[in-house]
Scaffold this motif. Structure first.
Motif, short mmCIF file in Angstrom:
data_model
loop_
_atom_site.label_atom_id
_atom_site.label_comp_id
_atom_site.label_asym_id
_atom_site.label_seq_id
_atom_site.Cartn_x
_atom_site.Cartn_y
_atom_site.Cartn_z
N UNK A 27 0.75 -1.29 -0.02
CA UNK A 27 -0.04 -0.13 0.17
C UNK A 27 0.72 1.32 0.12
N UNK A 28 0.47 2.36 -0.51
CA UNK A 28 1.17 3.88 -0.48
C UNK A 28 1.55 3.95 1.11
N UNK A 63 0.72 1.52 -9.41
CA UNK A 63 -0.53 2.38 -9.35
C UNK A 63 -1.81 1.90 -10.44
N UNK A 64 -1.75 0.66 -10.35
CA UNK A 64 -2.58 0.21 -11.33
C UNK A 64 -2.41 -0.04 -12.69
N UNK A 187 8.05 10.72 6.23
CA UNK A 187 7.55 11.62 5.27
C UNK A 187 6.50 10.96 4.58
N UNK A 188 6.27 9.58 4.62
CA UNK A 188 5.34 8.66 3.89
C UNK A 188 5.66 8.35 2.38
N UNK A 189 6.93 8.18 2.15
CA UNK A 189 7.49 7.32 1.12
C UNK A 189 7.31 5.89 1.05
N UNK A 190 6.88 5.38 0.13
CA UNK A 190 6.71 4.10 -0.09
C UNK A 190 8.05 3.36 0.02
N UNK A 191 8.42 2.35 0.77
CA UNK A 191 10.01 1.80 0.61
C UNK A 191 9.89 0.41 0.66
N UNK A 192 10.74 -0.08 -0.29
CA UNK A 192 10.58 -1.67 -0.36
C UNK A 192 12.06 -1.93 -0.08
N UNK A 193 12.70 -2.43 0.91
CA UNK A 193 13.99 -2.51 1.16
C UNK A 193 14.17 -4.16 1.69
N UNK A 194 15.59 -4.59 0.92
CA UNK A 194 16.06 -5.57 1.23
C UNK A 194 17.17 -5.09 2.23
#
Ligand code: ATP
Ligand code: MG
Lengths: 244, 222
Positions: A27-28, A63-64, A187-194
């Motif tokens: 999710x965002x 985003x779809x 700040x609400x950034x979407x993060x995907x971290x290994x």
């Protein structure tokens, strides 16, 4: 609606199936930590999300919008999803400021003055306002990685993929990079971290994904994953990483 | 036996030498700038370009690197006019040098491109740059920096090799020396002057190329 939807993604290198049907919805504003043993497919998954690897089947949408292999569509996607690498990958012939300006000018055709202004702001944001004119080889590893973050941020992405971004750093430099990431998360950034920073994953992430042999073995909020690992594989992995 | 040095003729023939030096400089300037540009394009094709183009560039490079420069020059000057291309001797010499350096620098520059860490391409791609933009803005300058000493040597070799253009009556430094020698019959002194002039030109060219490197590669390490 999820910002990044990963559905039944499979990926093989030759006969070696590295991703065996991955499903994750992000999710965002979420901060996702991906953990798992070496070779479990963590990097491959991130690289697939950014289109650096093509998937064999399944789908990834941001985003779809479906991730397509067509070059132009791929670049559209990369404007939205930035990537930060373990080895920083700064451009050695350009100053920190120029590193941050380059893609703005080349890709977005931002006028030079404006790009420089944005670069200054982004470097400020990662605590390197003073280093605009420094070349990468004049910066410490931690500083280089923060420049790389600034460079990705300058494209105004809606999500950032981070692949072991502190693994190449000396221990005393890890904290300064993680502090920047923490700020972004706040700040609400979407993060995907290994990541191998379990403390950080526990403190900052909204969900933790444990990958094992090309599958999502466990997924959940950090409290659950870290304190109540359900599978022996995760128990063993956490035991290992605590011992390490 | 005592050799009687005689340089009295030098003052009279100075303008001939100066003109020869000017032509040689013109040849190497055009040859180096356009030849390296051609080399960059060919290196891009061979390292990163579309598959269908590669055999053409490979054929060009092999053809030029496995035939004598003098024959290439004769082919362009005497051969092409029969296809309806009328060239002056100087134009033919310019083309021959560009084509020659293009092929050699292609291989040198390609090595520089292929030494680029994969992460540089990926960083460019992840910033939404096209492959061509990544090549132009990210890969090219460090690649050139890696091989600059080798490229500079090749440019100097081509400059010295340019002396054969006197064979098609381009009035370069070698042509001027031959001309002067045929008038003053002082072969030893004349070719000594020519030798020292080529030596000075080669050293100066190296310095210029070092300077160019200094300007376009701000950082020592890549
Ligand atoms: N380009 C490639 N070609 C062939 N095999 C690859 C390639 N990239 C990765 N692999 C293989 O895919 C598997 C998963 O690799 P990946 O890099 O995704 O693991 P990882 O979980 O990120 O490991 P690590 O923690 O060591 O970074 C490994 O067996 C690796 O050898
Ligand atoms: Mg990895």
């Amino acid at each position: 609606m999820s910002l990044i939807a990963i559905t039944d993604v499979r990926k093989s290198f030759g006969s070696n199936e590295v991703l065996k049907g991955i499903d994750i919805d992000i999710a965002r504003g979420e901060v996702i930590a991906i953990i798992g043993k070496s070779g479990s497919g963590k990097s491959t998954l991130l690289r697939c999300i950014n289109g650096l690897e093509t998937i064999d089947s399944g789908s990834i949408s941001v985003e779809g919008a479906q991730l397509l292999t067509e070059a132009r569509a791929l670049r559209e996607l990369r404007l939205k999803v930035g990537m930060i690498f373990q080895q920083f990958n700064l451009f050695p012939h350009l100053t920190a400021g120029r590193n941050v300006m380059l893609s703005q000018m080349v890709v977005k055709k931002t006028p030079k003055d404006e790009a420089a202004e944005i670069a200054r702001n982004m470097l400020q944001r990662v605590g390197l306002g003073e280093k605009f004119d420094a070349y990468p080889d004049q910066l410490s590893g931690g500083q280089q990685q923060r420049v790389a973050i600034a460079r990705a941020l300058a494209m105004q992405p809606i999500a950032l993929l981070c692949d072991e971004i502190t693994s190449a750093l000396d221990p005393e430099l890890v904290a300064e990079v993680l502090a920047v990431v923490k700020e972004l998360a706040a700040e609400g950034m979407t993060l995907v971290m290994v990541t191998h920073e379990m403390r950080f994953a526990r403190d900052v992430c909204s969900r933790v994904v444990f990958m094992h042999q090309g599958r999502v073995h466990e997924i959940g909020p950090p409290e659950d994953v870290f304190t109540n690992p359900r599978t022996p594989e995760l128990q063993q992995f956490l035991g290992m990483s605590q011992a390490a | 036996m005592q050799y009687q040095w005689n340089f009295d003729w030098l003052a009279n023939y100075m303008p001939v030498f100066v003109n020869g030096v000017a032509i040689t400089i013109e040849l190497i300037l055009v040859g180096a700038v356009l030849g390296v540009c051609l080399g960059i394009v060919c290196a891009w094709v061979r390292a990163l370009g579309p598959v269908w183009l590669k055999p053409f560039v490979a054929a060009y490079v092999e053809l030029i690197r496995n035939t004598p420069f003098l024959i290439q020059l004769f082919f362009i000057f005497f051969g092409l006019p029969s296809l309806g291309m009328k060239l002056t001797a100087l134009q033919a010499a310019n083309i021959a040098m560009v084509v020659n350096l293009g092929a050699y620098s292609c291989e040198i520059i390609r090595a520089g491109i292929q030494a680029t860490p994969r992460g540089q391409f990926e960083a460019g791609a992840s910033l939404a740059m096209t492959p061509l933009q990544t090549f132009r803005h990210v890969v090219l300058v460090p690649a050139l920096q890696r091989i600059w000493p080798a490229l500079a040597s090749q440019i100097v070799i081509v400059m010295l090799g340019s002396s054969v253009v006197s064979q098609i009556a381009v009035e370069d430094l070698t042509f001027a020396s031959n001309f002067v020698q045929s008038r003053n019959f002082r072969a030893f002194e004349t070719y000594l002057v020519a030798t020292l002039t080529y030596l000075a030109l080669a050293i100066a060219l190296r310095k210029v190329l070092d300077g160019v490197g200094w300007v376009i590669f701000p950082r020592r390490k890549v």
